[in-house]
Design a protein around this motif. Structure first.
Motif, PDB file in Angstrom:
ATOM      1  N   PRO A 330      61.348 -16.302 -13.267  1.00 33.32           N
ATOM      2  CA  PRO A 330      60.280 -17.324 -13.904  1.00 33.32           C
ATOM      3  C   PRO A 330      58.713 -17.029 -13.453  1.00 33.32           C
ATOM      4  N   SER A 331      58.605 -16.083 -12.353  1.00 29.43           N
ATOM      5  CA  SER A 331      57.387 -15.786 -11.911  1.00 29.43           C
ATOM      6  C   SER A 331      56.634 -14.911 -13.093  1.00 29.43           C
ATOM      7  N   MET A 332      57.179 -14.371 -13.908  1.00 24.90           N
ATOM      8  CA  MET A 332      56.716 -13.819 -15.190  1.00 24.90           C
ATOM      9  C   MET A 332      56.542 -14.466 -16.481  1.00 24.90           C
ATOM     10  N   ASP A 333      56.774 -15.941 -16.393  1.00 23.04           N
ATOM     11  CA  ASP A 333      56.988 -16.711 -17.512  1.00 23.04           C
ATOM     12  C   ASP A 333      55.548 -17.241 -17.867  1.00 23.04           C
ATOM     13  N   ILE A 334      54.716 -16.177 -18.344  1.00 23.19           N
ATOM     14  CA  ILE A 334      53.303 -16.422 -18.696  1.00 23.19           C
ATOM     15  C   ILE A 334      52.818 -15.724 -19.928  1.00 23.19           C
ATOM     16  N   SER A 335      52.120 -16.425 -20.742  1.00 22.14           N
ATOM     17  CA  SER A 335      51.811 -15.940 -22.052  1.00 22.14           C
ATOM     18  C   SER A 335      50.365 -15.714 -22.239  1.00 22.14           C
ATOM     19  N   LYS A 336      49.610 -15.746 -21.156  1.00 29.08           N
ATOM     20  CA  LYS A 336      48.236 -15.728 -21.381  1.00 29.08           C
ATOM     21  C   LYS A 336      47.749 -15.081 -19.969  1.00 29.08           C
ATOM     22  N   ALA A 337      47.707 -13.662 -20.020  1.00 30.27           N
ATOM     23  CA  ALA A 337      47.492 -12.861 -18.790  1.00 30.27           C
ATOM     24  C   ALA A 337      46.056 -12.762 -18.384  1.00 30.27           C
ATOM     25  N   SER A 338      45.704 -13.539 -17.381  1.00 36.36           N
ATOM     26  CA  SER A 338      44.462 -13.636 -16.853  1.00 36.36           C
ATOM     27  C   SER A 338      43.536 -12.103 -16.652  1.00 36.36           C
ATOM     28  N   ASN A 339      44.389 -11.474 -15.633  1.00 34.08           N
ATOM     29  CA  ASN A 339      43.709 -10.140 -15.281  1.00 34.08           C
ATOM     30  C   ASN A 339      43.683  -8.996 -16.530  1.00 34.08           C
ATOM     31  N   PHE A 340      44.284  -9.463 -17.749  1.00 33.29           N
ATOM     32  CA  PHE A 340      44.224  -8.346 -18.722  1.00 33.29           C
ATOM     33  C   PHE A 340      42.748  -8.019 -19.284  1.00 33.29           C
ATOM     34  N   GLU A 341      41.942  -9.313 -19.050  1.00 35.13           N
ATOM     35  CA  GLU A 341      40.548  -8.957 -19.654  1.00 35.13           C
ATOM     36  C   GLU A 341      39.890  -7.947 -18.697  1.00 35.13           C
ATOM     37  N   ARG A 342      40.094  -7.591 -17.495  1.00 34.21           N
ATOM     38  CA  ARG A 342      39.532  -6.561 -16.546  1.00 34.21           C
ATOM     39  C   ARG A 342      40.037  -5.333 -17.183  1.00 34.21           C
ATOM     40  N   PHE A 343      41.099  -5.112 -17.683  1.00 32.51           N
ATOM     41  CA  PHE A 343      41.697  -3.750 -18.313  1.00 32.51           C
ATOM     42  C   PHE A 343      40.587  -3.735 -19.833  1.00 32.51           C
ATOM     43  N   VAL A 344      40.705  -4.662 -20.659  1.00 30.06           N
ATOM     44  CA  VAL A 344      40.151  -4.681 -21.907  1.00 30.06           C
ATOM     45  C   VAL A 344      38.682  -4.386 -21.694  1.00 30.06           C
ATOM     46  N   TYR A 345      38.105  -4.786 -20.804  1.00 33.22           N
ATOM     47  CA  TYR A 345      36.699  -4.499 -20.273  1.00 33.22           C
ATOM     48  C   TYR A 345      36.490  -2.939 -20.362  1.00 33.22           C
ATOM     49  N   ASP A 346      37.454  -2.225 -19.548  1.00 29.37           N
ATOM     50  CA  ASP A 346      37.146  -0.948 -19.454  1.00 29.37           C
ATOM     51  C   ASP A 346      37.777  -0.242 -21.028  1.00 29.37           C
ATOM     52  N   LEU A 347      38.591  -0.800 -21.613  1.00 31.56           N
ATOM     53  CA  LEU A 347      39.113  -0.257 -22.975  1.00 31.56           C
ATOM     54  C   LEU A 347      37.970  -0.123 -23.975  1.00 31.56           C
ATOM     55  N   VAL A 348      37.082  -1.156 -23.853  1.00 28.82           N
ATOM     56  CA  VAL A 348      36.176  -1.326 -25.043  1.00 28.82           C
ATOM     57  C   VAL A 348      34.787  -0.804 -24.416  1.00 28.82           C
ATOM     58  N   GLY A 349      34.934   0.228 -23.576  1.00 32.37           N
ATOM     59  CA  GLY A 349      33.468   0.791 -22.908  1.00 32.37           C
ATOM     60  C   GLY A 349      32.856   0.014 -22.065  1.00 32.37           C
ATOM     61  N   ARG A 350      33.422  -0.816 -21.481  1.00 33.47           N
ATOM     62  CA  ARG A 350      32.481  -1.769 -20.499  1.00 33.47           C
ATOM     63  C   ARG A 350      31.521  -2.600 -21.322  1.00 33.47           C
ATOM     64  N   ASP A 351      31.816  -2.983 -22.448  1.00 36.14           N
ATOM     65  CA  ASP A 351      30.877  -3.647 -23.354  1.00 36.14           C
ATOM     66  C   ASP A 351      31.156  -5.155 -23.368  1.00 36.14           C
ATOM     67  N   PRO A 352      30.127  -5.784 -22.294  1.00 38.49           N
ATOM     68  CA  PRO A 352      30.452  -7.261 -22.260  1.00 38.49           C
ATOM     69  C   PRO A 352      30.350  -8.137 -23.448  1.00 38.49           C
ATOM     70  N   ALA A 353      29.517  -7.705 -24.492  1.00 38.73           N
ATOM     71  CA  ALA A 353      29.343  -8.687 -25.602  1.00 38.73           C
ATOM     72  C   ALA A 353      30.565  -8.493 -26.535  1.00 38.73           C
ATOM     73  N   ARG A 354      31.389  -7.094 -26.406  1.00 37.46           N
ATOM     74  CA  ARG A 354      32.605  -7.064 -27.181  1.00 37.46           C
ATOM     75  C   ARG A 354      33.676  -7.947 -26.415  1.00 37.46           C
ATOM     76  N   VAL A 355      33.724  -8.055 -25.059  1.00 33.84           N
ATOM     77  CA  VAL A 355      34.793  -8.673 -24.432  1.00 33.84           C
ATOM     78  C   VAL A 355      34.595 -10.184 -24.624  1.00 33.84           C
ATOM     79  N   ARG A 356      33.344 -10.651 -24.769  1.00 34.73           N
ATOM     80  CA  ARG A 356      33.018 -12.009 -25.015  1.00 34.73           C
ATOM     81  C   ARG A 356      33.594 -12.412 -26.350  1.00 34.73           C
TER      82      ARG A 356
END
Length: 494
Positions: A330-356
């Motif tokens: 149950p500790s993984m019964d999550i469908s919206k991963a909060s910290n995923f945004e940190r990885f996406v920030y790196d994935l898109v070249g640390r472009d905050p406008a893209r993240v927004r």
């Protein structure tokens, strides 16, 4: 060391605290004022010479070396005192009989055959028997230290799917100047997890059982964090993994696992991490970006496979509450991963406008697509491989079978989340690269499934024999932000 928000607006005034903040500035908070998450402006690097020197260190001293790269505004002597008070055999006293408590996170080789090696790293020897203790115990001491410096108070507001709540409450109980308001999904944790939290009678602990799923709880935490006036007036902070200090404290055990599993720095290891909110494996991403020789970071999910879907397809598709499965991990019964945004920030070249733009799409359309296919939102998924991520999922039947197999083959009883990790890890073993599975919790916390798998109860550490029979104190509420705010306001005295 300065920190920036994943959504920082370059046109914002330089005084905006979402840019150029230091560690102490963001320690007590959660989201940045612009709704983003904090990350270092650049990742500090670790040299081979440092890794060689760190092989000889205790866990506490290793934590000092990692932390001081991020908390450059805290005197090293103070960091050292906090780490050495936290990482002791007395705090992490629940090691299995054949493990050394002094190791704090001992490694056990499960199998080694044909050049393939499967290793389990014990992270659940702390006071609440879950890996969350590894960071939360330090966070409690950091919070008390910072509040004493400022002669201030803090009202912690968080959400848990099971283990964060108890780890936070045990770390903060009795701490001067701290109250804890913890949301959890009503009747959706194991009996042991529920009892661990709700049996606490400390006057600074407030448990709120929400009639919904974990994502409803997490959404309310974010809503309160984004209400800057309410947050300031009631001195709201958070211990969820959106708190940067928690993530960086978790990075320490990746260094420990690597150093314990290798003899030289030209070796690589991989890690498999049971994942729901992406905080635990995000710490591995941080360690890898610092230069730790990690080959693969394998995301293991349960039936709530949002992250597995992304790392297979490039599509991030958030599930609604009604689509979120209530599972035996149950500790993984999550469908919206909060910290995923940190990885996406790196994935898109640390472009905050893209993240927004991408996370605005999550709110409006329920997700985004980076696969590069016709009609997608971008093609950045093609770059994900350079960060070493792989993934897999496990179902109830598979985790029950894995618990049986591990008991039969290796003579140990694992919890349901760790079972998900081992099942997925076996699908990604490679010759010459040890695979370390991060343990999530001790099996006793999920006895219902252990009984189903093995026909007998999981062994309990001393002091937890009859925890479910203790009186429980909690308040049931609907997933209504205004009602939760009113409850907080009525109990803070502010």
């Amino acid at each position: 060391m300065h920190y920036v928000s994943t959504r920082a607006d370059a046109s914002a005034p330089s005084s905006d605290s979402s840019s150029a903040a230091q560690f102490s500035d963001i320690l007590l908070g959660g989201l940045a004022p612009d709704g983003g998450l904090y990350l270092p402006a650049e990742y500090p690097q670790v040299t081979g010479a440092e890794l060689d020197a760190w092989r000889k260190l205790s866990y506490a001293d290793l934590a000092i070396e990692v932390l001081k790269k991020f908390a450059t505004d805290i005197p090293e002597a103070d960091l050292a005192a906090l780490a050495r008070r936290t990482y002791t055999p007395e705090v992490y006293r629940n090691a299995r009989p054949d493990e050394s408590a002094a190791a704090i996170t001992p490694l056990r080789t499960l199998e080694e055959e044909g050049g393939k090696k499967l290793v389990l790293q014990a992270l659940s020897n702390g006071p609440t028997l879950a890996f969350k203790d590894m960071a939360m115990q330090l966070l409690g001491n950091l919070f008390e230290y910072a509040l004493a410096k400022q002669d201030a108070q803090l009202n912690i507001f968080g959400a848990t799917s099971g283990d964060t709540g108890s780890a936070a409450e045990y770390a903060m109980r009795g701490k001067r100047g701290v109250r804890v308001f913890m949301l959890s999904p009503h009747k959706k944790m194991s009996a042991f997890q529920t009892a661990q939290m709700f049996s606490l009678q400390d006057p600074n602990i407030f448990n709120i059982a929400v009639e919904g799923v974990f994502d409803d709880c997490q959404d309310m935490v974010k809503a309160v964090s984004n209400d800057l006036e309410f947050k300031a007036r009631h001195k709201i902070g958070t211990v969820n993994s959106i708190n940067w200090a928690r993530v960086v404290a978790q990075a320490v055990y990746y260094f420990r696992g690597y150093l314990a599993a290798t003899t030289s720095n030209d070796q690589k290891v991989s890690f498999t991490v049971p994942s729901g909110n992406f905080g635990n494996i995000c710490a591995g991403h941080i360690a890898r970006m610092m230069g730790l020789p990690i080959d693969k970071l394998v995301v293991a999910t349960n039936e709530n496979d949002v992250l597995d879907e992304f790392f297979r397809t490039g599509v991030y598709r958030v599930r609604k509450s009604a689509e979120t499965h209530h599972t035996s991990s149950p500790s993984m019964d999550i469908s919206k991963a909060s910290n995923f945004e940190r990885f996406v920030y790196d994935l898109v070249g640390r472009d905050p406008a893209r993240v927004r733009a991408l996370f605005a799409k999550v709110e409006t359309d329920g997700g985004f697509d980076l696969s590069g296919q016709p009609g997608s939102d971008g093609d950045e998924f093609a770059k994900a491989a350079q960060y070493g991520f792989k993934s897999g999922k496990s179902t109830h039947a598979e985790r029950v079978q894995t618990i049986r197999d591990v008991a039969d083959d290796y003579g140990i009883v694992i919890d349901t989340h760790t079972a998900d990790g081992i099942k997925v890890a076996k699908e990604h073993l490679e010759e010459g690269v040890p695979m370390i599975v991060l343990e999530t919790a001790l099996a006793a916390k999920f006895n219902e499934t252990i009984l189903e798998a093995l026909g007998e109860d999981a062994e309990r550490p001393a002091g937890f024999e009859d925890i479910e029979a203790l009186p429980q104190k909690f308040t049931v509420m609907p997933p209504d932000v205004d009602k939760v705010k009113a409850y907080i306001a009525a109990n803070t005295g502010l």
